[in-house]
Enzyme design. Structure first.
Site, PDB file in Angstrom:
ATOM      1  N   ASP A 150       0.856  -1.195   0.000  1.00 34.62           N
ATOM      2  CA  ASP A 150       0.000   0.000   0.000  1.00 34.62           C
ATOM      3  C   ASP A 150       0.887   1.240   0.000  1.00 34.62           C
ATOM      4  OD1 ASP A 150       0.326  -1.193   2.907  1.00 34.62           O
ATOM      5  OD2 ASP A 150       0.291   0.988   3.111  1.00 34.62           O
TER       6      ASP A 150
ATOM      7  N   ASP B 149       1.669   4.471   1.963  1.00 32.72           N
ATOM      8  CA  ASP B 149       1.424   4.823   3.362  1.00 32.72           C
ATOM      9  C   ASP B 149       0.555   6.078   3.445  1.00 32.72           C
ATOM     10  OD1 ASP B 149       1.921   3.851   6.018  1.00 32.72           O
ATOM     11  OD2 ASP B 149       3.121   5.631   6.382  1.00 32.72           O
TER      12      ASP B 149
END
Ligand SMILES: [Zn+2]
Length: 287
Positions: free
Chosen positions: A226, A228
């Site tokens: 992902d 952040d």
């Protein structure tokens, strides 16, 4: 299930004279997706001066090499990042004969250049953990070199094998390890990014320094799950997203780990980590 306490093993690995032959020379420390990866695996229960490791260690073969697998969080994921028995884990692996540790790990990205699915082989680490025992050296003046925290011989092999497999890996990066178990705030995340740091995770430390203190080679294989929270504009990272991206890449990651294992040289004569303790008088005998 064979059991093994300290250096008193039972089952395979013991010669008639009682000497212990290594059960494994390479270890994979990672998520439970690696169990099926070992051929002919047996489980070894082991105790250490620092307690039991996260789980019994599975030992088997990969690409003709003896390999140990240890699920860092325990197979039922019972240890959160700040409760993992890091000292017991590295000690147990070394006492099985392990000298090289590969650490596939899920990380958040601090740069839009590395989106979900990017493989990074970090070369630097920043420690932002707070509560974890991070040394075996509780007596004496022992200061292990840690300027380059990851094995300089394993990293190039990992990068080359990833390229051979068709991955486009980032061949460097700075991993900041936070205490967790919460994710970062937006302000923390933007601050990390502003420092030029690349990745954020919760388990890479003190694993790396403990490996170095035992003269083990250690290299993380970081998969971005992902962007952040300081980088994205939505609601922030969720655990479900992290697991989803890792699950989608687990087979590819297993294949990569197997290639790296096959390509690692047998000996460590010229290896920096193997000589990390030269000239240091340790307060204990290495396992
Ligand atoms: Zn090394």
């Amino acid at each position: 299930m064979p059991t093994r306490g300290g250096l008193g093993p039972s089952g395979s690995g013991v010669s008639p004279g009682g000497a212990v032959s290594p059960l494994a020379s390479i270890a994979v420390v990672g998520g439970s997706g690696f169990y099926e990866f070992l051929e002919g695996a047996e489980e070894v229960k082991i105790d250490t001066p620092f307690g039991a490791p996260s789980d019994p260690i599975a030992v088997g073969e990969v690409a003709g090499r003896r390999v140990a697998f240890l699920p860092r969080h325990g197979r039922d994921h019972r240890f959160p990042p700040h409760k993992i028995p890091y000292r017991a884990n590295m000690w147990a692996l070394r006492s099985l004969g392990v000298r090289r540790v590969l650490a596939p790990t899920a990380v958040g990205s601090l740069t839009p250049l590395y989106g979900p699915g990017t493989l990074v082989i970090p070369d630097q680490l920043v420690d932002r953990t707070r509560t974890r025992p991070q040394t075996y050296y509780d007596e004496g003046a022992c200061h292990v070199p840690f300027a380059d925290p990851y094995c300089p011989s394993v990293r190039p092999v990992a990068i080359a094998m990833a390229r051979e497999q068709g991955w486009v890996p980032a061949s460097s990066g700075t991993l900041v390890v936070i205490e967790g178990p919460r994710f970062s705030t937006r302000a923390e995340s933007r601050w990390f990014a502003a420092q030029g740091w690349t990745l954020v995770g919760m388990t890479g430390h003190p694993e790396a320094v403990l490996a170095r203190e035992l003269a083990l080679c250690y290299a993380p294989l970081a998969l971005v799950t992902d962007l952040d929270v300081g980088l994205e504009e939505g609601e922030g990272v969720t655990q479900a997203e992290v697991f989803q991206v890792f699950a989608a890449n687990i087979k590819r990651m297993r294949d990569l780990v197997a290639r790296i294992i096959a390509a690692l040289p047998e000996d460590r004569e010229d290896d920096l980590c193997a000589h990390a303790l030269d000239g240091i008088t340790l307060p204990f005998d290495l396992p």
